[in-house]
Design a protein around this motif. Structure first.
Motif, PDB file in Angstrom:
ATOM      1  N   ALA A 133      30.698  26.067 -41.089  1.00  0.00           N
ATOM      2  CA  ALA A 133      29.181  26.643 -40.709  1.00  0.00           C
ATOM      3  C   ALA A 133      28.933  25.664 -39.455  1.00  0.00           C
ATOM      4  O   ALA A 133      29.384  24.291 -39.220  1.00  0.00           O
ATOM      5  N   GLN A 134      28.013  25.969 -38.650  1.00  0.00           N
ATOM      6  CA  GLN A 134      27.493  25.276 -37.481  1.00  0.00           C
ATOM      7  C   GLN A 134      26.736  24.476 -37.501  1.00  0.00           C
ATOM      8  O   GLN A 134      25.684  24.122 -37.900  1.00  0.00           O
ATOM      9  N   VAL A 135      27.494  23.085 -37.123  1.00  0.00           N
ATOM     10  CA  VAL A 135      26.948  22.008 -36.969  1.00  0.00           C
ATOM     11  C   VAL A 135      25.469  21.544 -36.359  1.00  0.00           C
ATOM     12  O   VAL A 135      25.257  22.447 -35.042  1.00  0.00           O
ATOM     13  N   ARG A 136      24.176  21.292 -36.944  1.00  0.00           N
ATOM     14  CA  ARG A 136      22.591  21.397 -35.755  1.00  0.00           C
ATOM     15  C   ARG A 136      22.801  20.118 -35.734  1.00  0.00           C
ATOM     16  O   ARG A 136      22.470  19.248 -36.919  1.00  0.00           O
ATOM     17  N   ALA A 137      23.139  19.701 -34.667  1.00  0.00           N
ATOM     18  CA  ALA A 137      23.125  17.806 -34.460  1.00  0.00           C
ATOM     19  C   ALA A 137      21.338  17.789 -34.241  1.00  0.00           C
ATOM     20  O   ALA A 137      20.908  16.565 -34.931  1.00  0.00           O
ATOM     21  N   ASP A 138      20.552  18.486 -34.332  1.00  0.00           N
ATOM     22  CA  ASP A 138      19.157  18.020 -34.573  1.00  0.00           C
ATOM     23  C   ASP A 138      18.647  17.533 -35.885  1.00  0.00           C
ATOM     24  O   ASP A 138      18.250  16.731 -36.104  1.00  0.00           O
ATOM     25  N   LEU A 139      19.026  17.991 -36.916  1.00  0.00           N
ATOM     26  CA  LEU A 139      19.227  18.362 -38.018  1.00  0.00           C
ATOM     27  C   LEU A 139      19.954  17.101 -38.359  1.00  0.00           C
ATOM     28  O   LEU A 139      19.277  16.111 -38.655  1.00  0.00           O
ATOM     29  N   LEU A 140      21.130  16.549 -38.104  1.00  0.00           N
ATOM     30  CA  LEU A 140      21.632  15.113 -38.406  1.00  0.00           C
ATOM     31  C   LEU A 140      21.351  14.444 -37.607  1.00  0.00           C
ATOM     32  O   LEU A 140      22.118  12.357 -37.789  1.00  0.00           O
ATOM     33  N   GLU A 141      20.888  14.034 -37.420  1.00  0.00           N
ATOM     34  CA  GLU A 141      19.951  12.907 -36.169  1.00  0.00           C
ATOM     35  C   GLU A 141      18.785  12.161 -37.052  1.00  0.00           C
ATOM     36  O   GLU A 141      17.695  11.248 -36.236  1.00  0.00           O
ATOM     37  N   LEU A 142      18.286  12.945 -37.864  1.00  0.00           N
ATOM     38  CA  LEU A 142      16.961  12.535 -38.769  1.00  0.00           C
ATOM     39  C   LEU A 142      17.525  12.121 -39.489  1.00  0.00           C
ATOM     40  O   LEU A 142      18.650  11.129 -40.508  1.00  0.00           O
ATOM     41  N   SER A 143      16.354  10.911 -39.878  1.00  0.00           N
ATOM     42  CA  SER A 143      16.945  10.078 -41.020  1.00  0.00           C
ATOM     43  C   SER A 143      16.584  10.030 -42.159  1.00  0.00           C
ATOM     44  O   SER A 143      16.256  11.189 -42.703  1.00  0.00           O
ATOM     45  N   ALA A 144      17.131   9.704 -43.338  1.00  0.00           N
ATOM     46  CA  ALA A 144      17.158   9.702 -44.614  1.00  0.00           C
ATOM     47  C   ALA A 144      15.470  10.273 -45.060  1.00  0.00           C
ATOM     48  O   ALA A 144      15.268  10.891 -45.429  1.00  0.00           O
ATOM     49  N   VAL A 145      14.519   9.802 -44.351  1.00  0.00           N
ATOM     50  CA  VAL A 145      12.543   9.420 -44.878  1.00  0.00           C
ATOM     51  C   VAL A 145      13.060  11.193 -44.508  1.00  0.00           C
ATOM     52  O   VAL A 145      11.721  11.270 -44.970  1.00  0.00           O
ATOM     53  N   GLY A 181      26.596  10.428 -37.370  1.00  0.00           N
ATOM     54  CA  GLY A 181      26.288  11.968 -38.165  1.00  0.00           C
ATOM     55  C   GLY A 181      26.239  12.765 -39.291  1.00  0.00           C
ATOM     56  O   GLY A 181      25.740  13.773 -39.959  1.00  0.00           O
ATOM     57  N   CYS A 182      27.649  11.702 -39.952  1.00  0.00           N
ATOM     58  CA  CYS A 182      28.083  12.700 -41.152  1.00  0.00           C
ATOM     59  C   CYS A 182      26.971  12.667 -42.717  1.00  0.00           C
ATOM     60  O   CYS A 182      26.620  13.559 -42.731  1.00  0.00           O
TER      61      CYS A 182
END
Length: 212
Positions: free
Chosen positions: A2-14, A170-171
């Motif tokens: 899958a193409q990695v979405r950096a914007d998504l992986l920078e978000l917090s768990a909450v 960001g994993c």
């Protein structure tokens, strides 16, 4: 992949949990994004000791079904996390980075991980650690050395170095480690993230105060 979405992986768990609850992202999509990112990072840093990809995918599908059917959701519903290999996830390797324990598997799941899973969080990987969690560098004869994601010539710290690297790169949005004398705090500092060692007895003190 899958193409990695950096914007998504920078978000917090909450933040991720709220997006899942609001049906703005899918737990399946999120898990696939984290797996894709981990597949990029692992060859460079060796942060992961054991992948839990298939069980995580199964859990994400169940989590998505819960959302779509309007079932009650936990506070971290569908959010992936990693945990230190030596903490213990039932049925998975628990070598603690020691060849003496190379055939050892966890007979039960650590209490803290059980509580996170009860809240809907999904274990994605077991992180590499220092042998027997004894050293401030993540290196052992079972899984090898974990490298710093900012500069592979430098250490990731330890003993919970693998999980610190996975969070820093960001994993996963958060991870579980152990800390007696800095095993979370040292690698967190080395990898530019926040690491918390809860104070001993704080929960008991709060319960006593509430009861009083």
């Amino acid at each position: 992949m899958a193409q990695v979405r950096a914007d998504l992986l920078e978000l917090s768990a909450v933040q991720l949990a709220w997006l899942i609850r609001g049906k703005q992202i899918s737990p399946v999509e999120l898990i696939e994004q984290c797996i894709a990112r981990l597949e990029q990072v692992q060859p460079l840093c060796n942060a992961m000791a054991v992948d839990l990809f298939e069980s995580a995918r199964d859990a994400a599908r169940r989590a998505e079904e819960d959302v779509l059917k309007g079932r009650p959701l936990g506070r971290l519903h569908g959010v992936p996390f990693s945990m230190k290999e030596g903490l213990g996830l039932a049925g998975q390797p628990k070598t603690c980075g020691s060849r003496l324990r190379s055939n050892t598997r966890a007979r039960s799941t650590a209490t803290v991980a059980t509580r996170l899973m009860a809240a809907g969080a999904i274990p994605l990987a077991l992180g590499n650690q220092a042998e027997m969690a004894l050293w401030p560098e993540t290196d052992n004869l079972v899984y090898g050395r974990t490298l710093n994601p900012y500069d592979p010539s430098r250490t990731a710290g330890g003993s919970s170095g693998g999980d610190s690297v996975m969070v820093a790169s960001g994993c996963v949005p958060f991870a579980l480690g152990t800390d007696g004398g800095g095993s979370i705090r040292i690698p967190a500092a080395f990898n530019g993230i926040f690491g918390l060692k809860p104070s001993r007895g704080a929960g008991a003190a709060e319960r006593t105060s509430a009861a009083g």
